[in-house]
Design an enzyme around this catalytic site. Structure first.
Site, short mmCIF file in Angstrom:
data_model
loop_
_atom_site.label_atom_id
_atom_site.label_comp_id
_atom_site.label_asym_id
_atom_site.label_seq_id
_atom_site.Cartn_x
_atom_site.Cartn_y
_atom_site.Cartn_z
N HIS A 101 2.27 5.81 10.43
CA HIS A 101 0.83 5.84 10.13
C HIS A 101 0.08 6.77 11.10
O HIS A 101 0.71 7.51 11.84
CB HIS A 101 0.27 4.42 10.10
CG HIS A 101 1.14 3.48 9.32
ND1 HIS A 101 1.18 3.47 7.95
CD2 HIS A 101 2.06 2.55 9.73
CE1 HIS A 101 2.08 2.56 7.54
NE2 HIS A 101 2.62 2.00 8.60
N GLU A 139 -1.55 -1.07 13.72
CA GLU A 139 -0.15 -0.68 13.70
C GLU A 139 0.04 0.75 14.22
O GLU A 139 0.99 1.02 14.96
CB GLU A 139 0.42 -0.80 12.29
CG GLU A 139 1.90 -0.47 12.20
CD GLU A 139 2.43 -0.46 10.78
OE1 GLU A 139 1.66 -0.78 9.85
OE2 GLU A 139 3.61 -0.12 10.61
N HIS A 194 7.64 1.04 13.05
CA HIS A 194 6.58 0.30 12.35
C HIS A 194 6.48 -1.12 12.90
O HIS A 194 7.33 -1.58 13.66
CB HIS A 194 6.89 0.22 10.85
CG HIS A 194 6.79 1.55 10.16
ND1 HIS A 194 5.67 1.94 9.48
CD2 HIS A 194 7.66 2.58 10.10
CE1 HIS A 194 5.86 3.15 9.00
NE2 HIS A 194 7.05 3.57 9.37
N GLU A 271 10.94 -2.34 11.73
CA GLU A 271 9.71 -3.14 11.74
C GLU A 271 9.87 -4.05 12.95
O GLU A 271 10.68 -4.97 12.95
CB GLU A 271 9.59 -3.96 10.45
CG GLU A 271 9.47 -3.13 9.18
CD GLU A 271 8.07 -2.55 8.98
OE1 GLU A 271 7.15 -2.90 9.76
OE2 GLU A 271 7.89 -1.75 8.04
ZN ZN Z 1 4.15 0.63 8.83
#
Ligand code: ZN
Length: 307
Positions: A101, A139, A194, A271
């Site tokens: 992101h 994030e 992430h 993640e």
């Molecule tokens: Zn993400």
């Protein structure tokens, strides 16, 4: 299946609609289908793509119940067993780090929602906004912090590191470009970083995403699996449990992520935890834990490159 598994699956199903809107990437509408978004939105894959051929080697039985507070480890090594000590195998190697992101994504919805070819027959949004903790910790902030810490450690050990982004001032780049960075560098290994945004009650933990396909072919898929296992093994030493809501033993295989589908070099996603769960969020926000995480990820690369 244990007693815990069925209710967990039921809860996942009930909350799927919410997860789609609020997962990693947090996008709404079409954005929910994009690459960086909602890693948990691919819940249809959960029952079918959890590495049936490797489940016997994924020893930590962490998906059947919340993980124990301490990971299984040799009795002589209680914390960071393999992640302590210098890295000895990354020197001279090239590693690509993709901080998921970007800070400007939310303000550039038109740009990041443009559809791109994510490979494997999938069209997806260019990028997504990403998720955030209930307190607003974003994030994109977390992923850059971790990427920079991993970069610093790898460089200190002699590695060459290429970064998809090194600040949060812009938007994107598109998932196609995120894959292209590692490809152009002919990276020995690559990682997209992430944190998830799963709203299911009690959903905790990290998971590593392995590619089902890759532009580099079956050799890259196999090498990526090896990389993913090595990173999983190291991150399991940080105190963050393996996910109790997706995958198996902290691993899942997916074919819908452009960042993996388009890669010609060994690459996985991680993640690192669930930003929508308070215990995970506290860890993700803790600089000391992030340092442990970064060290573990670097050690995962080191283990992989030693092989
Ligand atoms: Zn993400």
């Amino acid at each position: 299946m244990t007693r815990a598994a069925a209710p967990a699956r039921a809860a996942l199903a009930v909350t799927l609609a919410l997860v789609v809107a609020a997962g990693c990437g947090g996008g709404s509408g079409s954005a929910a289908s994009s690459d960086q978004a909602t890693d948990t939105t691919a819940t249809t894959e959960v029952p079918t793509t959890t590495e049936p051929s490797t489940t016997t080697t994924d020893a930590p039985p962490t998906t059947e119940a919340p993980a124990p507070p301490a990971p299984p480890a040799p009795p002589t090594t209680r914390s960071l067993p393999a992640a302590t000590g210098p890295l000895t195998h990354v020197a001279g190697r090239t590693i690509a780090l993709d901080a998921g992101h970007n800070g400007g994504n939310a303000a550039h919805s038109a740009e990041i929602n443009a559809q791109v070819d994510a490979g494997n027959g999938v069209m997806k949004a260019c990028d997504t906004a990403g998720t955030a903790g209930d307190d607003g910790y974003a994030e994109f902030q977390f992923t850059l912090s971790v990427a920079q810490a991993v970069r610093d450690e790898l460089v200190a050990s002699g590695a060459h590191v290429v970064m998809v982004r090194d600040d949060s001032a812009g938007w994107g780049p598109c998932i196609t470009q995120r894959a292209a960075v590692g490809n152009a560098a002919h990276a020995d290994a690559a990682l997209s970083i992430h944190a998830d945004g799963n709203l299911a009650a009690g959903a905790r933990g990290f998971h590593v995403i392995l590619p089902a396909v890759a532009a580099g072919g079956s050799g890259v898929v196999a090498a990526s699996a090896s990389l993913g296992h090595d990173i999983r093994d190291q991150v399991a030493t940080t105190g963050m449990p393996a996910s109790n809501y997706i995958g198996s033993g902290g691993l899942i295989t997916r074919g819908d992520l452009g960042g993996l589908n388009l890669s010609t070099v060994p690459k996985v996603f991680i993640e690192c935890g669930n930003m929508r769960q308070a215990t995970d969020l506290a860890m993700l926000e803790d600089p000391a834990w992030r340092a442990r995480l970064a060290h573990a990820i670097a050690a995962g690369f080191d283990t992989y490159l030693a092989g």
